[in-house]
Write an enzyme that holds these catalytic residues in place. Structure first.
Site, mmCIF file in Angstrom:
data_model
loop_
_atom_site.group_PDB
_atom_site.id
_atom_site.type_symbol
_atom_site.label_atom_id
_atom_site.label_comp_id
_atom_site.label_asym_id
_atom_site.label_seq_id
_atom_site.Cartn_x
_atom_site.Cartn_y
_atom_site.Cartn_z
ATOM 1 N N ASP A 16 45.420 35.327 37.483
ATOM 2 C CA ASP A 16 44.875 35.787 38.762
ATOM 3 C C ASP A 16 45.051 37.307 38.864
ATOM 4 O O ASP A 16 45.449 37.957 37.902
ATOM 5 C CB ASP A 16 45.546 35.048 39.925
ATOM 6 C CG ASP A 16 47.059 35.245 39.975
ATOM 7 O OD1 ASP A 16 47.576 36.227 39.395
ATOM 8 O OD2 ASP A 16 47.732 34.415 40.604
ATOM 9 N N GLN A 17 44.789 37.877 40.032
ATOM 10 C CA GLN A 17 44.875 39.323 40.192
ATOM 11 C C GLN A 17 46.292 39.870 40.024
ATOM 12 O O GLN A 17 46.475 41.052 39.777
ATOM 13 C CB GLN A 17 44.333 39.740 41.564
ATOM 14 C CG GLN A 17 42.830 39.671 41.633
ATOM 15 C CD GLN A 17 42.313 40.225 42.953
ATOM 16 O OE1 GLN A 17 42.870 39.947 44.005
ATOM 17 N NE2 GLN A 17 41.251 41.005 42.879
#
Length: 132
Positions: A16-17
């Site tokens: 994810d980020q």
């Protein structure tokens, strides 16, 4: 029983980020573990399907202990839980490059006749490889 070690590196697309592995990717990691476990015995999903045997997952469980991060090198330890019958059950440990436990998992798969879609017993050729 039989234990197998597979190693993978976390790809950017699996995170994810925050650079943490998205939880949905762990199902693929376990699949890598069990397909390589089978391959170490000289058996592949492809060869089983050619003989009319399918092996769908009927149960999948995870317990997350620590985040895996982008570029971590993960070791998937795959354990056969017991001698298979109509089902085959695996336990897994996923550890990072520091030997820290990231995740434990369990899968149960059923042996299914490809044409009838009915459960069948573990094929004799696989049982023979396990008895060696």
């Amino acid at each position: 029983m039989f234990k197998h070690y597979s190693t993978i590196r976390v790809r950017y697309a699996e995170t994810d980020q925050m650079g943490v592995v998205y939880h949905g990717n762990y199902a693929q990691y376990l699949e890598i573990g069990r397909t390589e476990w089978l391959r170490s015995l000289g058996v592949t999903y492809k060869s089983m399907e050619k003989t009319g045997i399918m092996l769908p997952v009927i149960s999948l469980n995870f317990n997350f202990k620590k985040s895996a991060l982008y570029d971590d090198e993960l070791t998937i330890v795959t354990f056969l839980k017991k001698t298979p019958s109509v089902k085959i059950e695996f336990d897994y440990e996923i550890k990072n490059q520091h030997n820290e436990l990231v995740c434990i998992g369990n899968t149960v798969l059923a042996f299914i006749n490809k044409d009838s879609k009915k459960p069948i017993r573990c094929p004799e050729f696989l049982l023979k490889k396990l008895i060696k």
